[in-house]
Design a protein around this motif. Structure first.
Motif, PDB file in Angstrom:
ATOM      1  N   LYS A 167       0.150  16.916  -6.289  1.00 35.84           N
ATOM      2  CA  LYS A 167      -1.571  17.231  -6.074  1.00 35.84           C
ATOM      3  C   LYS A 167      -1.383  17.189  -4.273  1.00 35.84           C
ATOM      4  O   LYS A 167      -2.568  18.332  -4.066  1.00 35.84           O
ATOM      5  N   VAL A 168      -0.497  17.232  -3.513  1.00 35.90           N
ATOM      6  CA  VAL A 168      -0.666  17.618  -2.325  1.00 35.90           C
ATOM      7  C   VAL A 168       1.031  17.882  -1.515  1.00 35.90           C
ATOM      8  O   VAL A 168       1.547  17.777  -2.181  1.00 35.90           O
ATOM      9  N   ASP A 169       0.755  19.213  -0.384  1.00 40.06           N
ATOM     10  CA  ASP A 169       1.668  19.797   0.187  1.00 40.06           C
ATOM     11  C   ASP A 169       2.466  18.226   0.614  1.00 40.06           C
ATOM     12  O   ASP A 169       2.634  17.594   1.268  1.00 40.06           O
ATOM     13  N   TRP A 170       3.960  18.792  -0.183  1.00 35.47           N
ATOM     14  CA  TRP A 170       4.683  18.024   0.141  1.00 35.47           C
ATOM     15  C   TRP A 170       5.815  17.768   1.956  1.00 35.47           C
ATOM     16  O   TRP A 170       6.108  16.723   2.561  1.00 35.47           O
ATOM     17  N   HIS A 171       5.462  19.034   2.181  1.00 37.09           N
ATOM     18  CA  HIS A 171       6.593  19.345   3.687  1.00 37.09           C
ATOM     19  C   HIS A 171       5.308  18.138   4.634  1.00 37.09           C
ATOM     20  O   HIS A 171       5.361  17.651   5.761  1.00 37.09           O
ATOM     21  N   LYS A 172       4.229  17.929   4.714  1.00 36.65           N
ATOM     22  CA  LYS A 172       3.038  18.154   5.499  1.00 36.65           C
ATOM     23  C   LYS A 172       2.631  16.587   5.212  1.00 36.65           C
ATOM     24  O   LYS A 172       1.884  14.901   5.850  1.00 36.65           O
ATOM     25  N   ASN A 173       3.145  15.953   3.581  1.00 36.04           N
ATOM     26  CA  ASN A 173       2.714  14.148   3.402  1.00 36.04           C
ATOM     27  C   ASN A 173       3.994  13.491   2.754  1.00 36.04           C
ATOM     28  O   ASN A 173       4.841  13.754   1.816  1.00 36.04           O
ATOM     29  N   ASP A 174       3.763  12.298   3.278  1.00 41.07           N
ATOM     30  CA  ASP A 174       5.668  11.353   2.528  1.00 41.07           C
ATOM     31  C   ASP A 174       4.559   9.658   2.287  1.00 41.07           C
ATOM     32  O   ASP A 174       3.185   9.887   2.511  1.00 41.07           O
ATOM     33  N   TRP A 175       5.359   9.500   1.616  1.00 32.30           N
ATOM     34  CA  TRP A 175       4.893   8.177   1.064  1.00 32.30           C
ATOM     35  C   TRP A 175       5.483   6.844   0.976  1.00 32.30           C
ATOM     36  O   TRP A 175       4.701   5.703   1.186  1.00 32.30           O
ATOM     37  N   ALA A 176       6.378   6.840   2.182  1.00 33.76           N
ATOM     38  CA  ALA A 176       7.673   6.087   2.140  1.00 33.76           C
ATOM     39  C   ALA A 176       8.233   6.116   3.970  1.00 33.76           C
ATOM     40  O   ALA A 176       8.451   7.208   3.527  1.00 33.76           O
ATOM     41  N   ALA A 177       8.339   4.898   4.197  1.00 35.89           N
ATOM     42  CA  ALA A 177       8.724   5.415   6.172  1.00 35.89           C
ATOM     43  C   ALA A 177       9.531   4.209   6.260  1.00 35.89           C
ATOM     44  O   ALA A 177       9.145   3.119   6.259  1.00 35.89           O
ATOM     45  N   PHE A 178      10.664   4.265   6.717  1.00 36.70           N
ATOM     46  CA  PHE A 178      11.543   3.192   7.393  1.00 36.70           C
ATOM     47  C   PHE A 178      12.262   3.223   8.819  1.00 36.70           C
ATOM     48  O   PHE A 178      12.481   4.598   8.646  1.00 36.70           O
ATOM     49  N   LEU A 179      11.527   2.357   9.620  1.00 35.64           N
ATOM     50  CA  LEU A 179      12.092   3.385  11.222  1.00 35.64           C
ATOM     51  C   LEU A 179      11.414   1.805  12.192  1.00 35.64           C
ATOM     52  O   LEU A 179      10.643   1.075  11.859  1.00 35.64           O
ATOM     53  N   GLY A 180      12.726   1.696  12.601  1.00 40.17           N
ATOM     54  CA  GLY A 180      12.584   0.357  14.007  1.00 40.17           C
ATOM     55  C   GLY A 180      12.890  -0.780  13.067  1.00 40.17           C
ATOM     56  O   GLY A 180      12.482  -0.930  12.385  1.00 40.17           O
ATOM     57  N   ALA A 181      13.967  -1.321  13.772  1.00 38.31           N
ATOM     58  CA  ALA A 181      14.721  -2.911  12.983  1.00 38.31           C
ATOM     59  C   ALA A 181      15.164  -2.659  11.333  1.00 38.31           C
ATOM     60  O   ALA A 181      15.154  -1.318  11.005  1.00 38.31           O
ATOM     61  N   SER A 182      14.762  -3.726  11.045  1.00 34.22           N
ATOM     62  CA  SER A 182      14.052  -3.210   9.732  1.00 34.22           C
ATOM     63  C   SER A 182      12.825  -3.233   9.133  1.00 34.22           C
ATOM     64  O   SER A 182      12.499  -4.091   8.037  1.00 34.22           O
ATOM     65  N   TYR A 183      12.238  -2.316   9.642  1.00 36.86           N
ATOM     66  CA  TYR A 183      11.075  -2.531   9.026  1.00 36.86           C
ATOM     67  C   TYR A 183      10.783  -1.577   8.546  1.00 36.86           C
ATOM     68  O   TYR A 183      11.067  -0.671   8.642  1.00 36.86           O
ATOM     69  N   PHE A 184       9.503  -1.371   7.002  1.00 36.38           N
ATOM     70  CA  PHE A 184       9.677  -0.616   6.361  1.00 36.38           C
ATOM     71  C   PHE A 184       7.797  -0.220   6.097  1.00 36.38           C
ATOM     72  O   PHE A 184       7.301  -1.001   5.637  1.00 36.38           O
ATOM     73  N   ARG A 185       7.318   0.964   5.240  1.00 39.98           N
ATOM     74  CA  ARG A 185       5.674   1.116   5.512  1.00 39.98           C
ATOM     75  C   ARG A 185       6.035   2.097   3.338  1.00 39.98           C
ATOM     76  O   ARG A 185       7.416   3.351   3.912  1.00 39.98           O
ATOM     77  N   ALA A 186       4.759   1.513   2.731  1.00 40.35           N
ATOM     78  CA  ALA A 186       4.420   2.713   1.874  1.00 40.35           C
ATOM     79  C   ALA A 186       3.173   2.870   1.704  1.00 40.35           C
ATOM     80  O   ALA A 186       2.360   1.903   2.382  1.00 40.35           O
ATOM     81  N   ILE A 187       2.298   3.572   1.394  1.00 37.18           N
ATOM     82  CA  ILE A 187       1.425   4.404   0.969  1.00 37.18           C
ATOM     83  C   ILE A 187       0.305   3.734  -0.026  1.00 37.18           C
ATOM     84  O   ILE A 187       1.805   3.549  -0.738  1.00 37.18           O
ATOM     85  N   GLY A 188      -0.493   3.872   0.308  1.00 42.38           N
ATOM     86  CA  GLY A 188      -1.101   3.013  -1.047  1.00 42.38           C
ATOM     87  C   GLY A 188      -1.909   3.503  -2.136  1.00 42.38           C
ATOM     88  O   GLY A 188      -1.587   4.761  -1.169  1.00 42.38           O
ATOM     89  N   GLU A 189      -2.085   3.550  -2.958  1.00 46.37           N
ATOM     90  CA  GLU A 189      -3.172   3.889  -4.075  1.00 46.37           C
ATOM     91  C   GLU A 189      -4.006   5.303  -3.194  1.00 46.37           C
ATOM     92  O   GLU A 189      -4.562   5.611  -4.046  1.00 46.37           O
ATOM     93  N   LEU A 190      -5.093   4.863  -2.190  1.00 43.48           N
ATOM     94  CA  LEU A 190      -5.493   5.197  -1.382  1.00 43.48           C
ATOM     95  C   LEU A 190      -5.300   6.064  -0.141  1.00 43.48           C
ATOM     96  O   LEU A 190      -5.902   6.295   0.510  1.00 43.48           O
ATOM     97  N   TYR A 191      -3.623   6.453  -0.049  1.00 41.63           N
ATOM     98  CA  TYR A 191      -3.482   7.649   0.273  1.00 41.63           C
ATOM     99  C   TYR A 191      -3.543   7.410   2.113  1.00 41.63           C
ATOM    100  O   TYR A 191      -3.908   8.020   2.902  1.00 41.63           O
ATOM    101  N   GLN A 192      -3.087   6.026   1.794  1.00 46.50           N
ATOM    102  CA  GLN A 192      -3.419   5.381   3.386  1.00 46.50           C
ATOM    103  C   GLN A 192      -2.232   4.234   3.829  1.00 46.50           C
ATOM    104  O   GLN A 192      -2.354   2.895   2.911  1.00 46.50           O
ATOM    105  N   TYR A 193      -2.064   3.973   5.840  1.00 48.15           N
ATOM    106  CA  TYR A 193      -0.401   3.843   5.733  1.00 48.15           C
ATOM    107  C   TYR A 193      -1.139   2.795   6.342  1.00 48.15           C
ATOM    108  O   TYR A 193      -2.567   2.886   6.575  1.00 48.15           O
ATOM    109  N   GLY A 194      -0.450   1.411   6.598  1.00 48.50           N
ATOM    110  CA  GLY A 194      -0.815   0.606   7.014  1.00 48.50           C
ATOM    111  C   GLY A 194      -0.464  -0.851   7.185  1.00 48.50           C
ATOM    112  O   GLY A 194       0.559  -0.694   8.562  1.00 48.50           O
TER     113      GLY A 194
END
Length: 533
Positions: A167-194
């Protein structure tokens, strides 16, 4: 927790306002055209399986540690936050841009804060092929220092884009990211990283040694076999004290779940070995806000640690921003789960366009028997929101000695709240104030605590029945003023309870409180570490 690289990394991410949501395009006049960028350049195939990766981690642990290379570091250092942000990925070059599967994968460029090159490989039919870095995969302004980098320099990390047919443009929106050392993040159900997670935590807040930040040095992205809602990624971990092999089964549904299976091998003794670590930020909240520290009412990614013990007890530990680094241990056997939660979901409590009210809560569900150990909570002083200053993790009871091997599996839930909420009233606020009663002289050295509970059995209490609260303190005197009353907002099951604590000295006080009616427990147990002031 205090090394320069990690602090700089967090500063850069804070300035972007949301991890992984940096711009994906620049103006055509300033950007390099990535004609034909969709055709990835791959190295020759090599056999691959998770068992092969595990054996590689085991063999690596027997060898001396070799720090990762910093390729073309004199040029990479010129890519400060501003310059790094101008170099954006061209989504035409995304892995799986046209399928198979639902989730294209894009890459982060190297820069001052992400100077270590990480190998990216694609897995298919039992083989892996390394992806060759090509400048044509990125939009690079004509005057960018990145244009001076040598061929094949490599990538800093990757992110998983939203579904191609979502439902959103995949070119501009992501839901998981791995960057720096062993850090990773995922987006929650409210569409916001934290907040962030890490593959491992080594010697966090240990007095006689610096914290160690091992790196994911290789990522293996498995080619999907269908159009489901999952993506599998493998990773090799390497650091001075530890090596490891990881499998991440990531699912994008209501929020994000990540099933993690990993093996670890220790090269050296480790004083504090943190399994399934979560890293978050807590500056201040309604609990205790210094006068005029900031114009916003609250600033935090999480406001508490939730625990579900092996015996079934549900605990809520409100977070602190202490004046000195503290470590709290909650001993347990085979825990059912723990997580750093953001319970306050009211925008007006933050009044901030970075949407602290939408930050994800992260819950860790152990799989199998984790045995004896403790959920440990590290809280570090901070005077700004750019520093992640809270870590929660499982620490095994047995000493972590060189030569030890470990295997752990668990599932992370990146949601708005606990995935398995207790059938009890939950804590929704903790507040501190002056002790005593209004209209009378306030006694020195006395602090009043007000805790709000909501829901559960409180909502069905018979009219005229008030719950009792049971409160204990590790030191000091409780009372004489203790009150439990319904909050006058007409919301069923919304109660608050208060008590006074008189204490001498500045040593921390451990507090514990829950609500009951007769023999029936009505609420989860509130925990708090009070630092007298």
């Amino acid at each position: 927790m205090t090394d320069f690289d990690r602090r700089s990394l967090l500063t850069a991410l804070a300035a972007a306002s949301a991890f992984g949501l940096l711009p994906t395009g620049v103006t055509p006049a300033a950007a390099q055209t990535a004609a034909g960028a969709g055709a990835l350049k791959l190295q020759d195939p090599k056999p691959f399986s998770f068992d092969i990766l595990k054996e590689q981690a085991r063999s690596l642990a027997a060898q001396p540690y070799a720090a990762p290379m910093l390729p073309a570091n004199d040029i990479v250092k010129q890519l400060n936050y501003e310059e790094w942000g101008r170099v954006t990925f061209n989504t035409d070059a995304a892995v799986f841009a046209e399928g198979p599967g639902e989730f294209p994968v894009t890459f982060f460029h190297l820069g001052m804060f992400f100077a270590k090159s990480v190998d990216m490989l694609v897995v298919k039919d039992g083989t892996s092929r390394e992806i060759v870095y090509d400048q044509a995969m990125f939009n690079i302004p004509a005057d960018s220092p990145a244009r001076k980098l040598p061929k094949g320099i490599g990538f800093a990390g990757f992110r998983v884009q939203e579904p191609r047919n979502g439902k959103v443009d995949w070119h501009k929106n992501d839901w998981a990211a791995f960057l720096g050392a062993s850090y990773f993040r995922a987006i929650g159900e409210l569409y916001q990283y934290g907040q962030s997670a890490r593959g491992i935590a080594i010697d966090t807040a240990v007095a006689d040694r610096p914290e160690e930040f091992p790196d994911f040095t290789k990522f293996y992205i498995e080619t999907p076999t269908g159009d489901g809602d999952t993506l599998t990624v493998y990773a090799l971990l390497d650091g001075p004290s530890v090596t490891g092999a990881y499998k991440f089964l990531m699912t994008r549904a209501k929020g994000v779940t990540i099933e993690i299976d990993h093996t670890l091998h220790l090269r050296k003794d480790v004083a504090r070995l943190g399994i399934a670590p979560l890293t978050t930020m807590y500056w201040y909240s309604e609990t205790a806000k210094p006068t005029a520290i900031d114009w916003r009412p609250e600033v935090h990614d999480s406001d508490g640690l939730s625990l579900w013990t092996g015996t079934g007890e549900r605990l809520w530990r409100a977070l602190n921003n202490p004046d000195r680094t503290t470590a709290s241990a909650f001993s347990d056997v085979s825990p059912k789960g723990f997580g750093t939660m953001q319970r306050d979901r009211v925008f007006d409590h933050y009044v901030d366009g970075v949407y602290y009210d939408r930050r994800p809560s992260v819950w860790v569900e152990p799989r199998g028997d984790w045995g004896h150990g403790a959920v440990q909570l590290i809280e570090i002083p901070t005077d700004d929101e750019i520093h992640d200053n809270v870590v929660a993790m499982w620490v095994p009871a047995e000493p972590a000695k060189a030569g030890n091997a470990y295997s752990f599996t668990y599932k992370q839930y990146w949601l708005a709240a606990e995935p398995f909420p207790p059938a009890l009233a939950k804590v929704v606020a903790t507040r501190l104030g002056r002790g005593g009663q209004p209209g009378q002289p306030r006694p020195p050295g006395v602090r009043k605590f007000m805790i709000e509970f909501l829901g559960g059995p409180l909502a069905s209490l018979p009219f005229g029945v008030s719950p009792d609260h049971v409160v204990t303190a590790s030191r000091g005197t409780i009372g004489p003023y203790k009150i439990t009353e319904a909050v006058a907002d007409g919301v069923p099951g919304h109660w608050m309870t208060s008590f006074d604590l008189a204490v001498d000295g500045t040593d921390p006080v451990e507090l514990r409180l829950y609500l009951k009616s007769g023999d029936q427990t009505l609420s989860e147990t509130w925990l708090f570490q009070y630092h007298p002031f």
